[in-house]
Design an enzyme around this catalytic site. Structure first.
Site, PDB file in Angstrom:
ATOM      1  N   CYS A  52       3.671  -0.395  -3.840  1.00 30.33           N
ATOM      2  CA  CYS A  52       3.346   0.826  -4.582  1.00 30.33           C
ATOM      3  C   CYS A  52       3.667   0.695  -6.064  1.00 30.33           C
ATOM      4  O   CYS A  52       2.833   0.963  -6.923  1.00 30.33           O
ATOM      5  CB  CYS A  52       4.098   2.004  -3.983  1.00 30.33           C
ATOM      6  SG  CYS A  52       3.861   3.546  -4.886  1.00 30.33           S
ATOM      7  N   CYS A  57       0.147   2.096  -6.113  1.00 25.62           N
ATOM      8  CA  CYS A  57       0.018   3.468  -6.608  1.00 25.62           C
ATOM      9  C   CYS A  57       0.251   3.612  -8.112  1.00 25.62           C
ATOM     10  O   CYS A  57      -0.528   4.272  -8.812  1.00 25.62           O
ATOM     11  CB  CYS A  57       1.012   4.384  -5.891  1.00 25.62           C
ATOM     12  SG  CYS A  57       1.256   4.041  -4.156  1.00 25.62           S
ATOM     13  N   LYS A  60      -2.321   1.685 -10.366  1.00 25.94           N
ATOM     14  CA  LYS A  60      -3.633   2.275 -10.044  1.00 25.94           C
ATOM     15  C   LYS A  60      -3.817   3.621 -10.718  1.00 25.94           C
ATOM     16  O   LYS A  60      -4.832   3.898 -11.348  1.00 25.94           O
ATOM     17  CB  LYS A  60      -3.747   2.381  -8.527  1.00 25.94           C
ATOM     18  CG  LYS A  60      -4.966   3.125  -7.988  1.00 25.94           C
ATOM     19  CD  LYS A  60      -4.732   4.603  -7.779  1.00 25.94           C
ATOM     20  CE  LYS A  60      -3.632   4.940  -6.810  1.00 25.94           C
ATOM     21  NZ  LYS A  60      -3.959   4.682  -5.428  1.00 25.94           N
ATOM     22  N   TYR A 193     -10.234   2.838   0.169  1.00 23.04           N
ATOM     23  CA  TYR A 193      -9.811   3.615  -0.999  1.00 23.04           C
ATOM     24  C   TYR A 193      -9.418   2.689  -2.144  1.00 23.04           C
ATOM     25  O   TYR A 193      -9.631   3.003  -3.317  1.00 23.04           O
ATOM     26  CB  TYR A 193      -8.696   4.598  -0.640  1.00 23.04           C
ATOM     27  CG  TYR A 193      -7.349   3.990  -0.332  1.00 23.04           C
ATOM     28  CD1 TYR A 193      -6.417   3.804  -1.331  1.00 23.04           C
ATOM     29  CD2 TYR A 193      -7.018   3.596   0.967  1.00 23.04           C
ATOM     30  CE1 TYR A 193      -5.182   3.241  -1.061  1.00 23.04           C
ATOM     31  CE2 TYR A 193      -5.789   3.042   1.240  1.00 23.04           C
ATOM     32  CZ  TYR A 193      -4.875   2.860   0.233  1.00 23.04           C
ATOM     33  OH  TYR A 193      -3.653   2.295   0.497  1.00 23.04           O
ATOM     34  N   GLU A 197     -11.247   3.130  -5.691  1.00 23.48           N
ATOM     35  CA  GLU A 197     -10.395   3.468  -6.829  1.00 23.48           C
ATOM     36  C   GLU A 197     -10.529   2.428  -7.933  1.00 23.48           C
ATOM     37  O   GLU A 197     -10.671   2.770  -9.115  1.00 23.48           O
ATOM     38  CB  GLU A 197      -8.943   3.578  -6.373  1.00 23.48           C
ATOM     39  CG  GLU A 197      -8.664   4.821  -5.544  1.00 23.48           C
ATOM     40  CD  GLU A 197      -7.251   4.859  -4.997  1.00 23.48           C
ATOM     41  OE1 GLU A 197      -6.772   5.966  -4.688  1.00 23.48           O
ATOM     42  OE2 GLU A 197      -6.611   3.792  -4.876  1.00 23.48           O
ATOM     43  N   HIS A 465      -6.543  32.216 -12.015  1.00 21.72           N
ATOM     44  CA  HIS A 465      -7.830  32.075 -12.709  1.00 21.72           C
ATOM     45  C   HIS A 465      -7.623  31.730 -14.179  1.00 21.72           C
ATOM     46  O   HIS A 465      -6.734  32.288 -14.824  1.00 21.72           O
ATOM     47  CB  HIS A 465      -8.612  33.388 -12.592  1.00 21.72           C
ATOM     48  CG  HIS A 465     -10.002  33.313 -13.106  1.00 21.72           C
ATOM     49  ND1 HIS A 465     -10.994  32.602 -12.464  1.00 21.72           N
ATOM     50  CD2 HIS A 465     -10.565  33.838 -14.217  1.00 21.72           C
ATOM     51  CE1 HIS A 465     -12.121  32.713 -13.141  1.00 21.72           C
ATOM     52  NE2 HIS A 465     -11.885  33.458 -14.224  1.00 21.72           N
ATOM     53  N   GLU A 470      -8.306  27.825  -7.073  1.00 20.84           N
ATOM     54  CA  GLU A 470      -8.529  29.207  -6.641  1.00 20.84           C
ATOM     55  C   GLU A 470      -9.722  29.335  -5.705  1.00 20.84           C
ATOM     56  O   GLU A 470      -9.848  30.343  -4.995  1.00 20.84           O
ATOM     57  CB  GLU A 470      -8.702  30.124  -7.852  1.00 20.84           C
ATOM     58  CG  GLU A 470     -10.007  29.942  -8.604  1.00 20.84           C
ATOM     59  CD  GLU A 470     -10.199  30.968  -9.722  1.00 20.84           C
ATOM     60  OE1 GLU A 470      -9.965  32.174  -9.466  1.00 20.84           O
ATOM     61  OE2 GLU A 470     -10.573  30.566 -10.832  1.00 20.84           O
TER      62      GLU A 470
END
Length: 490
Positions: A52, A57, A60, A193, A197, A465, A470
């Site tokens: 990672c 991670c 990346k 992925y 990515e 908002h 939302e």
């Protein structure tokens, strides 16, 4: 008790982590002899922190951010920013900055280990007896260690294709993040992925990128979301070659980068395609690092197909004093936070009197494609299988982030849906969002789903908002209704 704990986690550190004594500029030299992190065919190795931090991670997400900044620069003119200087991306500057940050992290881990009085042994560990391991240093020096309990956390490494030229001329994600030169025109083989990515951020910084897909995108994820993520990538310059697999990689010219020829075969017929690229990145899956640490000598069973280790609900293998956590555990999600959580809870059970087990259900995650895809719970296909399609209700909507309205781009490309079990009070069993900052959105909803979130509770929640998140408080259209879900704005 403390001494026993230090020895217990010995194998985790010895096998899973790498050397810190080598200056980072030397880490990519071919022939680097670190055995604990076996160098890639290109010669890449790294330090403390596992996949990672070093080759996953962290780099990346930072390269993904580099690509997002490029898009932000384009958008900024519509918001009144004026600049005349030509804008271009410098690969070397980015890699140096990212690697410097990673270096600071790995140093911090070493300091933390010392502060916690954890003994770090920089060597390669192999079981030689049920309660005894041999640790071999880079110089071949051997030491032996015994313990009452062992924890395996060796992680995985990228899989190669097994075709002519793959290891000689291709790279993997283990190499990309410290690559000392811009990869140029790139072919990415795979649709995981990792593949998408990497394709996304390479295209985002201006490179010519093609993805070669054997079957489907993002296997194991919701396929509607996967296809939408792929479609967005195509509109932003990533090319896809579908239903083909490489059969041969040839070097046409040496250099940094090289010029390579790729020959590929259709998976559905006799068709063959050829192409020339500077870099070929293989991202077709990962193999567990479990076959060469002596597990056979002590009777720990592994899944022979993938090398992963079956465990019970307390991460215990078939050998009671040996535990396994992280990517090498059979049937569990390959995610860093999952490994961390399982490890912490295991330590507390072993030495703190805790009874809490790791919950592997409803784990939120995000794929950092150019349009991020966050999810928690079941894909729609799985929900239909598990509950029956007639018992599942899907609420969905397209949406247009306010920030994208002024530059007038990508309207109705973002998508959100929730999957509800009609016979359990419309409980949300699947959460999916494709849009900016999907990871930040999904994290909060992950906690709500863990608490038993229902559609009624979502409807009673007041949205913030104007935000993307939302939309989950205002969903009214079901997929079964067939009604139009396109949006004109806020």
């Amino acid at each position: 008790m403390m001494q026993k704990f230090m020895i217990t986690i010995l194998l985790l550190l010895v096998v899973a982590l790498a050397d810190l004594h080598v200056p980072r500029k030397l880490l990519r030299k071919k022939g680097h002899g670190a055995r604990y992190i076996v160098p890639t065919p290109s010669g890449t190795s790294w330090g403390l922190g596992g996949t990672c931090v070093n080759v996953g991670c962290i780099p990346k997400k930072l390269m993904h951010q580099a690509a997002l900044l490029g898009q932000a620069l384009q958008d900024s003119r519509k918001f009144g920013w004026e600049y005349d200087e030509q804008v271009k991306h410098n690969w070397e500057t980015m890699v140096e900055a990212i690697q410097n940050y990673i270096g600071s992290l790995t140093w911090g881990y070493r300091v933390s280990l010392r502060e916690k009085t954890v003994t770090y042994i920089n060597a390669y560990a192999e079981f030689i007896e049920p309660h005894k391991i041999k640790a071999t240093t880079r110089k071949g020096q051997e030491t032996f260690h015994t313990a009452q309990t062992f924890v395996l956390a060796t992680g995985e490494r990228p899989r190669y294709l097994g075709i002519p030229g793959d290891k000689e001329y291709c790279i993997t994600s283990d190499d990309l993040f410290s690559l000392p030169y811009c990869p140029g025109k790139t072919l990415i083989v795979g649709a995981s992925y990792v593949a998408l990515e990497c394709a996304g951020f390479l295209a985002g910084i201006g490179l010519d990128v093609t993805v070669m897909v054997r079957s489907i995108l993002l296997r194991g994820f919701d396929q509607e979301m996967a296809e939408r993520a792929g479609a967005y990538m195509e509109t932003h310059g990533v090319k896809f070659i579908r239903k083909f697999v490489p059969t041969r990689i040839e070097r046409l010219e040496e250099g940094t980068p090289r010029k390579l020829k790729v020959v590929a075969q259709s998976t559905e017929g006799p068709d063959v395609v050829e192409g020339e690229y500077n870099t070929v990145l293989i991202a077709v899956g990962r193999d567990a690092c479990t076959r060469n640490i002596g597990l056979d000598k002590i009777g720990v069973k592994i899944n022979e197909k993938n090398g992963k280790i079956p465990v019970n609900d307390e991460e215990q293998t078939n050998v009671p004093h040996v535990y396994a956590i992280g990517d090498i555990v059979d049937g569990k999600l390959e995610l860093t936070p999952v490994a961390i959580q399982a490890g912490k809870l295991l330590a507390r059970r072993l030495f703190g009197g805790s009874l809490i087990k790791c919950d592997y259900v409803n784990v939120p995650t995000t794929v950092f494609t150019p349009l991020e895809y966050g999810c928690c719970g079941l894909p729609e296909e799985r929900a239909n299988e598990e509950y029956g399609k007639e018992n599942v209700e899907v609420y969905h909507t397209l949406f247009w982030p306010l920030e994208w309205t002024v530059p007038n781009r990508d309207n109705n490309m973002c998508y959100a849906k929730i999957i509800c079990n009609k016979h359990d009070n419309n409980r949300v069993v699947g959460f999916h969002v494709l849009g900016p900052n999907a990871g930040e959105i999904t994290q909060g909803f992950g906690a709500a789903i863990k608490c038993g979130l229902t559609k009624e509770l979502l409807d009673e929640t007041i949205g913030i908002h104007p935000t993307c998140a939302e939309v989950f408080t205002t969903m009214e259209i079901t997929k079964s209704s067939g009604k139009d879900i396109t949006q004109a704005g806020c």
